[in-house]
Design a protein around this motif. Structure first.
Motif, PDB file in Angstrom:
ATOM      1  N   SER A  30     -16.009   0.800  10.515  1.00  0.00           N
ATOM      2  CA  SER A  30     -15.107   0.551   9.964  1.00  0.00           C
ATOM      3  C   SER A  30     -14.560  -0.678  11.029  1.00  0.00           C
ATOM      4  CB  SER A  30     -13.854   1.533   9.339  1.00  0.00           C
ATOM      5  OG  SER A  30     -14.428   2.672   8.977  1.00  0.00           O
ATOM      6  N   ALA A  31     -14.615  -0.661  12.199  1.00  0.00           N
ATOM      7  CA  ALA A  31     -13.423  -0.941  13.450  1.00  0.00           C
ATOM      8  C   ALA A  31     -14.891  -2.307  13.656  1.00  0.00           C
ATOM      9  CB  ALA A  31     -13.325  -0.397  14.468  1.00  0.00           C
ATOM     10  N   GLU A  77     -13.651   1.798   5.487  1.00  0.00           N
ATOM     11  CA  GLU A  77     -13.612   0.698   4.714  1.00  0.00           C
ATOM     12  C   GLU A  77     -15.273   0.223   5.545  1.00  0.00           C
ATOM     13  OE1 GLU A  77     -12.240  -3.390   6.007  1.00  0.00           O
ATOM     14  OE2 GLU A  77     -11.379  -2.333   7.560  1.00  0.00           O
ATOM     15  N   ALA A  78     -15.970   1.654   5.702  1.00  0.00           N
ATOM     16  CA  ALA A  78     -17.190   2.046   6.293  1.00  0.00           C
ATOM     17  C   ALA A  78     -17.943   2.714   4.671  1.00  0.00           C
ATOM     18  CB  ALA A  78     -17.929   2.644   7.475  1.00  0.00           C
ATOM     19  N   ILE A  79     -16.836   3.750   4.920  1.00  0.00           N
ATOM     20  CA  ILE A  79     -17.513   4.623   2.865  1.00  0.00           C
ATOM     21  C   ILE A  79     -17.254   3.538   1.760  1.00  0.00           C
ATOM     22  CG2 ILE A  79     -17.297   6.140   1.335  1.00  0.00           C
ATOM     23  CD1 ILE A  79     -15.489   7.285   3.822  1.00  0.00           C
ATOM     24  N   THR A 135      -5.343  -4.582   8.492  1.00  0.00           N
ATOM     25  CA  THR A 135      -5.722  -5.430   7.647  1.00  0.00           C
ATOM     26  C   THR A 135      -6.893  -5.041   7.363  1.00  0.00           C
ATOM     27  OG1 THR A 135      -3.954  -6.954   8.336  1.00  0.00           O
ATOM     28  CG2 THR A 135      -6.361  -7.393   7.260  1.00  0.00           C
ATOM     29  N   ARG A 136      -6.906  -4.815   6.636  1.00  0.00           N
ATOM     30  CA  ARG A 136      -8.481  -4.264   6.163  1.00  0.00           C
ATOM     31  C   ARG A 136      -9.398  -5.786   5.874  1.00  0.00           C
ATOM     32  NH1 ARG A 136      -6.927  -1.168   0.015  1.00  0.00           N
ATOM     33  NH2 ARG A 136      -5.208   0.270   1.341  1.00  0.00           N
ATOM     34  N   LEU A 171       0.932   1.975  -0.509  1.00  0.00           N
ATOM     35  CA  LEU A 171       0.000   1.268   0.917  1.00  0.00           C
ATOM     36  C   LEU A 171      -1.090   2.073   0.212  1.00  0.00           C
ATOM     37  CD1 LEU A 171       0.904   2.565   4.155  1.00  0.00           C
ATOM     38  CD2 LEU A 171       1.193   0.519   2.870  1.00  0.00           C
ATOM     39  N   ALA A 172      -1.178   2.490  -1.025  1.00  0.00           N
ATOM     40  CA  ALA A 172      -2.297   3.064  -2.233  1.00  0.00           C
ATOM     41  C   ALA A 172      -2.688   2.694  -3.405  1.00  0.00           C
ATOM     42  CB  ALA A 172      -1.588   4.506  -2.507  1.00  0.00           C
ATOM     43  N   ASP A 173      -3.589   2.340  -3.386  1.00  0.00           N
ATOM     44  CA  ASP A 173      -4.277   1.434  -4.737  1.00  0.00           C
ATOM     45  C   ASP A 173      -3.665   2.835  -5.937  1.00  0.00           C
ATOM     46  OD1 ASP A 173      -5.090  -1.158  -4.132  1.00  0.00           O
ATOM     47  OD2 ASP A 173      -7.018   0.436  -2.705  1.00  0.00           O
ATOM     48  N   TYR A 174      -3.355   4.056  -5.602  1.00  0.00           N
ATOM     49  CA  TYR A 174      -3.456   5.204  -6.755  1.00  0.00           C
ATOM     50  C   TYR A 174      -3.097   6.207  -5.621  1.00  0.00           C
ATOM     51  CZ  TYR A 174      -8.173   7.240  -6.520  1.00  0.00           C
ATOM     52  OH  TYR A 174      -9.015   8.672  -5.818  1.00  0.00           O
ATOM     53  N   LEU A 175      -2.370   7.304  -5.989  1.00  0.00           N
ATOM     54  CA  LEU A 175      -1.894   8.043  -5.432  1.00  0.00           C
ATOM     55  C   LEU A 175      -2.076   9.369  -6.394  1.00  0.00           C
ATOM     56  CD1 LEU A 175      -0.046   9.058  -2.864  1.00  0.00           C
ATOM     57  CD2 LEU A 175       2.328   9.141  -4.867  1.00  0.00           C
TER      58      LEU A 175
END
Length: 350
Positions: A30-31, A77-79, A135-136, A171-175
């Motif tokens: 991810s990094a 991100e890696a997933i 930051t993604r 910070l979530a797209d859904y909770l």
């Protein structure tokens, strides 16, 4: 090839040690901007026909990773780069906690199943908040699954969930409110409607009060009686929640104490999905998880009323390219059935 590697190598090592090593490797990936972008270009779902919208969020594909793998939002991100259309991180609690004593993760290879009694081991909401603020570099959809801190009494559960929601909902797209893990004492008691109503109401006020109005879902257990499934569905409609995730792990099994996931959960998970669909129609988004092993399972869940489908245990037994393979097979199935998009398949369940 992976199954041979799993049989000859991975299964010889402690399951939790393999899990932690995998998470660390994915966190490194991810990094690495170039590597993760290359993998994303190769493996992530890019077929426009697979795109789906749910509770105002756009997903590149309907198949995602369930909570329980990336407990601390360390490698989403890696997933995503490996092919999952969304990643649900957690379960995250307001306070850091070590979880239950080891050993606490067991393979049942003959059943393609896993038993876990992890106990919400995580570094807490503050640590997850810091990671989610980064930051993604990839367009990953991240759901955040929150649970109760073990030492918090049941009477203070709502405040504990709210503390997590305040940090993480923006910070979530859904909770997701997780009240269905069998590994925190007393947690499943919160699924009783008289306890669940004030808890969900409090968390909803926080989630829907964010600038983006973060969608709120509740995750339920497969072990609920049918009338209790109906009661939770009615409550979700009453409170104006955005969806239900069905189901968590089951305690109805022999052997090690803990929640069972994988193939043995398939039939009950599908039955709960169908019951929910009959109860709520298309008024709530339904997310199906439990016993998903291949494209046939994903397709069946979509036709049974799910808008999104999640896997986890199947990834362990089928290897890193499993989500990408399912996406390709979904695309071919759509074309074979003469459908232009996955939403046409979902519409057939209406």
């Amino acid at each position: 090839m992976y199954r041979l590697f799993f049989t000859l190598v991975l299964r010889r090592f402690d399951a939790e040690s393999v899990h932690h090593a995998t998470v660390r490797a994915l966190a490194v990936l991810s990094a690495l901007p170039f590597a993760k972008r290359l993998l994303h270009r190769w493996l992530a779902p890019h077929d426009p026909a697979l795109r789906v919208s749910a509770f105002g969020v756009h997903f590149p594909g309907p198949f995602g990773l369930a909570a329980g793998f990336d407990k601390d939002a360390a490698c989403a991100e890696a997933i995503s780069a490996l092919g999952f259309g969304h990643v649900e991180v957690g379960t995250i609690t307001a306070h850091a906690q070590p979880g239950n004593p080891r050993p606490r993760l067991f393979r049942r290879v003959g059943q393609a199943a896993i038993v876990n009694r992890m106990g919400f081991n995580n570094h807490g909401a503050a640590a997850a908040e810091r990671r989610l603020r980064r930051t993604r570099g990839l367009p990953v959809v991240v759901g955040v699954n929150i649970g109760k801190t073990k030492v918090v009494p049941e009477s203070d559960a709502a405040a504990d969930y709210v503390a997590s929601a305040r940090r993480l909902a923006p910070l979530a797209d859904y909770l997701v409110v997780n009240v269905s893990s069998p590994n925190t004492p007393g947690l499943r008691n919160l699924q009783a409607v008289e306890l669940l109503r004030p808890l969900l109401s409090a968390v909803k006020e926080v989630a829907h009060g964010t600038p983006r109005r973060t969608p709120l879902l509740v995750k339920i257990a497969p072990d609920l009686a049918d009338e209790d499934v109906d009661a939770v569905a009615d409550l979700a409609l009453e409170l104006g929640l955005d969806g239900i995730i069905a189901t968590n792990t089951t305690i109805r099994h022999d052997g090690e104490q803990g929640g069972l996931s994988g193939r043995p959960l398939k039939a009950r998970s599908l039955a709960v999905l169908r019951r929910l669909r009959a109860r709520v129609g298309d008024r709530l988004t339904l997310v199906s998880v439990g016993g998903v092993e291949d494209v046939d399972d994903v397709w069946e869940r979509l036709l049974a009323g799910a808008t999104l489908v999640q896997g986890y245990t199947g990834w362990i037994y089928n290897g890193p390219f499993w989500p990408s393979r399912i996406n390709r097979q979904l695309s071919r199935r759509l074309r074979r059935h003469g459908m232009k998009s996955i939403t046409e398949a979902i519409a057939r369940s209406a």
